[in-house]
Design an enzyme around this catalytic site. Structure first.
Site, PDB file in Angstrom:
ATOM      1  CD1 TRP A   1     -44.443  28.825  12.263  1.00 18.13           C
ATOM      2  CD2 TRP A   1     -46.175  30.186  11.925  1.00 18.13           C
ATOM      3  NE1 TRP A   1     -44.208  29.513  11.091  1.00 18.13           N
ATOM      4  CE2 TRP A   1     -45.246  30.359  10.865  1.00 18.13           C
ATOM      5  CE3 TRP A   1     -47.355  30.943  11.915  1.00 18.13           C
ATOM      6  CZ2 TRP A   1     -45.464  31.249   9.817  1.00 18.13           C
ATOM      7  CZ3 TRP A   1     -47.565  31.834  10.869  1.00 18.13           C
ATOM      8  CH2 TRP A   1     -46.615  31.983   9.841  1.00 18.13           C
TER       9      TRP A   1
ATOM     10  CD  GLU B   1     -38.178  34.754  12.193  1.00 14.77           C
ATOM     11  OE1 GLU B   1     -38.573  34.405  11.066  1.00 14.77           O
ATOM     12  OE2 GLU B   1     -38.598  34.220  13.246  1.00 14.77           O
TER      13      GLU B   1
ATOM     14  CD  GLU C   1     -38.663  26.588  14.587  1.00 17.78           C
ATOM     15  OE1 GLU C   1     -39.090  27.723  14.305  1.00 17.78           O
ATOM     16  OE2 GLU C   1     -37.448  26.309  14.597  1.00 17.78           O
ATOM     17  CE  LYS C   2     -42.212  16.634  17.915  1.00 21.46           C
ATOM     18  NZ  LYS C   2     -42.360  17.748  18.897  1.00 21.46           N
ATOM     19  CG  PHE C   3     -44.421  17.791  13.150  1.00 21.02           C
ATOM     20  CD1 PHE C   3     -44.131  16.596  12.501  1.00 21.02           C
ATOM     21  CD2 PHE C   3     -44.791  17.758  14.486  1.00 21.02           C
ATOM     22  CE1 PHE C   3     -44.227  15.385  13.182  1.00 21.02           C
ATOM     23  CE2 PHE C   3     -44.881  16.556  15.165  1.00 21.02           C
ATOM     24  CZ  PHE C   3     -44.598  15.364  14.515  1.00 21.02           C
ATOM     25  CG  HIS C   4     -40.846  24.854   9.825  1.00 17.32           C
ATOM     26  ND1 HIS C   4     -40.242  24.918   8.596  1.00 17.32           N
ATOM     27  CD2 HIS C   4     -41.356  26.089  10.062  1.00 17.32           C
ATOM     28  CE1 HIS C   4     -40.367  26.146   8.113  1.00 17.32           C
ATOM     29  NE2 HIS C   4     -41.044  26.873   8.983  1.00 17.32           N
TER      30      HIS C   4
ATOM     31  CB  CYS D   1     -40.004  44.770  33.059  1.00 18.96           C
ATOM     32  SG  CYS D   1     -38.547  45.321  32.142  1.00 18.96           S
TER      33      CYS D   1
ATOM     34  CD  GLU E   1     -35.886  32.011   9.000  1.00 18.41           C
ATOM     35  OE1 GLU E   1     -37.066  31.649   9.236  1.00 18.41           O
ATOM     36  OE2 GLU E   1     -35.094  32.320   9.888  1.00 18.41           O
TER      37      GLU E   1
ATOM     38  CB  CYS F   1     -40.402  44.239  27.577  1.00 24.02           C
ATOM     39  SG  CYS F   1     -40.022  43.796  29.295  1.00 24.02           S
TER      40      CYS F   1
END
Length: 688
Positions: free
Chosen positions: A322, A157, A362-365, A167, A314, A165
């Site tokens: 999220w 991704e 991502e444990k609840f994905h 910088c 995916e 960015c």
């Protein structure tokens, strides 16, 4: 480069791909054998491995440990499961950002974005790139000819979090990109319009990224920074790809993110560099019509693949982690979502991820193996989907054909949504989705194409809010209509060129003659106070004082100081016609107008039923009609053939149960293909 790899070839047997992200580093090795057993039970034939493996493979700088990855690769090979092998560069290890904090990205306000999440690096950083390519060299040299390897997966991704960015390293890289684009400062100053606000540059080192200012920034500078940032990320992809090709003959790709909330990569410029087009997509419950957006993303991915089959790298079995409210999928919803992607051109369906994580953000994905284990509805659906793909294997390599094109541009999106425009309430992607949803509701299959695409195969082209358009790309649409095609253009289109320079002479700029209308000013509307059209429907967010030059009125304003003036017009141009919509219409009105335009253009229509999505894939001998019932009631559809999921012959009508999917193989009589596309367009233009 020419792409010769087929998605079905990644399965190892030429069948449809069924797979997942697999993160064995999160589990004790004792779990791996059980995982492989269950993968075979579900029918999984391709897994993505080593996506976030950098710290596992290189725990300290220059120290590499491949024992675990060796074991996983060998285990998968022994069980006939192919590997989509990640280069591992998508997130930096802690030792790298600690030793080289200068690689960390900076936001527009100059603040550093710290490690602890993912993609904690500046895309322009030479330190990051050197370290990443050293890892890619090690991984590709070791596994380049491994029997499990089917395809390389560069990073992951790319640009999801760090696409922009600001910088000093990025500033220098931006200046280099500008030198290559413009050649000299005079050309840059002219393109950027730096005579405004005393912004003229006299030396390259004066130029910065569009960092946070006290006022609005230069819009062309911001647009060019978006272009640069997309190109910079693509350049890193290309650098990794070059290393992979030195060490391996396997195809190379990365996973795109064609979705409503991701806009920073111009995938029209990325797609030619991929051996296989792959996309990640998650149902977005923040949207009014998430199912229509899913279909739009699938059609756009097919457009990026130039009509060839593509890979869904995916998606989710259930909830994600999220969104503000992460909603689990209802009965049959996962299978409906999956087969929608298949209907719209995917030859492979993969999930994030195989086994649900027990720790991390991502444990609840959701996953193919949820926290509840195999005694769960998710697992039963996973097995059922795998079985369904086996029954549909003959679809591999078939394609989707459309007579309607919708023009979509990431570059126009960047320009359209900048500050200091007539209305902050009008957002590009929302107008794209509104037009697409109206077509989706009407049952019209759409090809999503970039500006400038060849339109000769289509009867109707829909052009929503194409604020920025190059002259040569506008000419493609004009020539298409002049030669007999139909165009349906919505407001705030054709306004500026590629340098954000307004075309003088009145709006809609590049499309003024094509559309036969002219307006002098825009009149944005308060969302709470729409106007009324002469058919009684609302007109919201936008209006303009249209003057007809050669067009005829279709709908007009009934209220407001534009009362009596046209809001929707139609113009005969050459041997074709062009519609213009100068306001935001109610969805049903937009749908009816698009249907009217499609019928006039000669588009062949199928019966549209509420809640029943119908899409056809075409093969050499057979067509495959997907009927996806999103409603809570049974639906019937007239068709003859063989229903593949139930193996039942269909003599006249197929019943699609509530929440179910049916796929009917038909043997259609092909329409005459000897006539030119022009003659097909002319056939539909008799109703004027």
């Amino acid at each position: 480069m020419a792409r010769t790899t087929t998605v079905a070839g990644l399965s190892g047997t030429g069948q449809l791909v069924y797979g997942c992200d697999y993160n064995p580093e999160q589990w004790d090795p004792s779990v791996w054998h059980e995982d492989v057993r269950l993968m075979k039970e579900a029918g999984v034939n391709l897994v993505a491995v080593n996506i976030f493996g950098w710290a596992e493979l290189e725990p300290e700088e220059g120290t590499f440990r491949f024992e675990n990855l060796d074991a996983v690769m060998d285990l998968l090979a022994e069980n006939g499961i192919g590997v989509n092998l990640g280069t591992g560069t998508s997130s930096t290890p802690a030792w790298l950002t600690t030793a080289h904090p200068e690689i960390l990205p900076r936001a527009a306000d100059g603040t550093v974005r710290w490690p602890g999440g993912r993609q904690a690096f500046c895309p322009s950083s030479p330190v990051y790139r050197d370290s990443a390519l050293a890892l890619v060299q090690k991984v590709s040299a070791r596994y380049g000819s491994h029997p499990a390897l089917r395809i390389w997966h560069v990073s992951n991704e790319i640009g999801c979090h760090n696409s922009l960015c600001y910088c000093d390293v990025s500033a220098e890289a931006f200046r280099g990109w500008l030198r290559a684009r413009y050649g000299d400062l005079d050309a840059l100053n002219a393109a950027w319009g730096t005579a405004f606000w005393s912004q003229r540059y006299s030396a390259w080192e004066q130029i910065l990224p569009p960092r946070l200012t006290l006022s609005a920034t230069n819009p062309t500078q911001t647009l060019d920074f978006n272009r640069f940032s997309s190109d910079e990320l693509l350049a890193h992809y290309s650098a990794e790809e070059a290393v992979l090709r030195r060490n391996s003959d396997a195809p190379v790709t990365t996973n795109f993110m064609v979705a409503a909330h991701i806009r920073n990569q111009d995938y029209w410029t990325w797609a030619p560099e991929m051996d296989v087009i792959a996309n990640d997509h998650y149902l977005d419950h923040r949207l009014d019509a998430p199912l229509a957006e899913l279909a739009f993303a699938a059609d756009t991915t097919r457009g990026l693949a130039q009509g060839r089959p593509w890979l869904l790298m995916e998606h989710s079995t259930g909830a994600v982690n999220w969104q503000p409210r992460n909603i689990a999928k209802g009965p049959g919803e996962m299978i409906r979502n999956s087969l929608t992607h298949l209907a719209r051109g995917a030859d492979g369906l993969c999930f994030f991820q195989w086994r649900a994580s027990l720790q991390g953000s991502e444990k609840f994905h959701s996953a193919m193996v949820p926290h509840a284990g195999t005694d769960s509805q998710i697992w039963r659906d996973v097995v059922e989907l795998g079985s369904s793909l086996g029954k549909l294997r003959e679809l591999a390599g078939t394609t989707v054909h459309a007579e309607v094109a919708l023009v979509f541009s990431w570059e126009a999106w960047w320009a359209h949504d900048q500050d200091s425009h007539p209305s902050g309430d009008v957002r590009y992607i929302e107008q794209i989705h509104a037009a697409y949803r109206a077509l989706w509701d009407a049952g019209i299959t759409v090809d999503v194409v970039p500006p400038g695409a060849d339109l000769s195969a289509y009867r109707l082209v829909v052009v929503p809010n194409l604020y920025l358009v190059r002259d040569e790309h506008a000419a493609v649409i004009t020539d298409f209509v002049e030669s007999g095609g139909s165009a349906f253009v919505t407001f705030f289109s054709g306004i500026v060129d590629e340098n954000e320079r307004v075309r003088p002479g009145g709006y809609p700029g590049a499309f003024r003659d094509l559309l036969g209308v002219r307006s002098e000013e825009f009149f944005p509307l308060d969302p709470a106070h729409p106007l009324t059209l002469d058919n009684g429907s609302p007109a919201s967010l936008w209006s303009e004082a249209l003057r007809l030059t050669t067009a005829e009125p279709v709908l007009g304003y009934a209220t407001g100081h534009h009362a009596g003036a046209p809001a929707v017009t139609r113009n005969r141009f050459g041997t074709g016609e062009a519609w213009y919509v100068g306001t935001v219409l109610d969805g049903s009105v937009l749908k009816d107008l698009l249907l009217r335009a499609a019928v006039t253009a000669g588009v062949r229509l199928t019966e549209a039923q509420s809640g029943l999505e119908a899409v056809t894939r075409r093969g050499n001998a057979h067509d495959y009609l997907f009927l996806i019932n999103h409603s809570a009631e049974d639906r019937k559809h007239r068709v003859h053939g063989l229903e593949l999921l139930t193996s039942e012959a269909v003599a006249d009508v197929v019943v699609v149960p509530a929440g179910a999917v049916r796929v009917v193989r038909t043997t259609p009589a092909r329409p005459d293909t000897d006539g030119s596309s022009q003659s097909r367009k002319d056939a539909g233009n008799d109703s004027h």
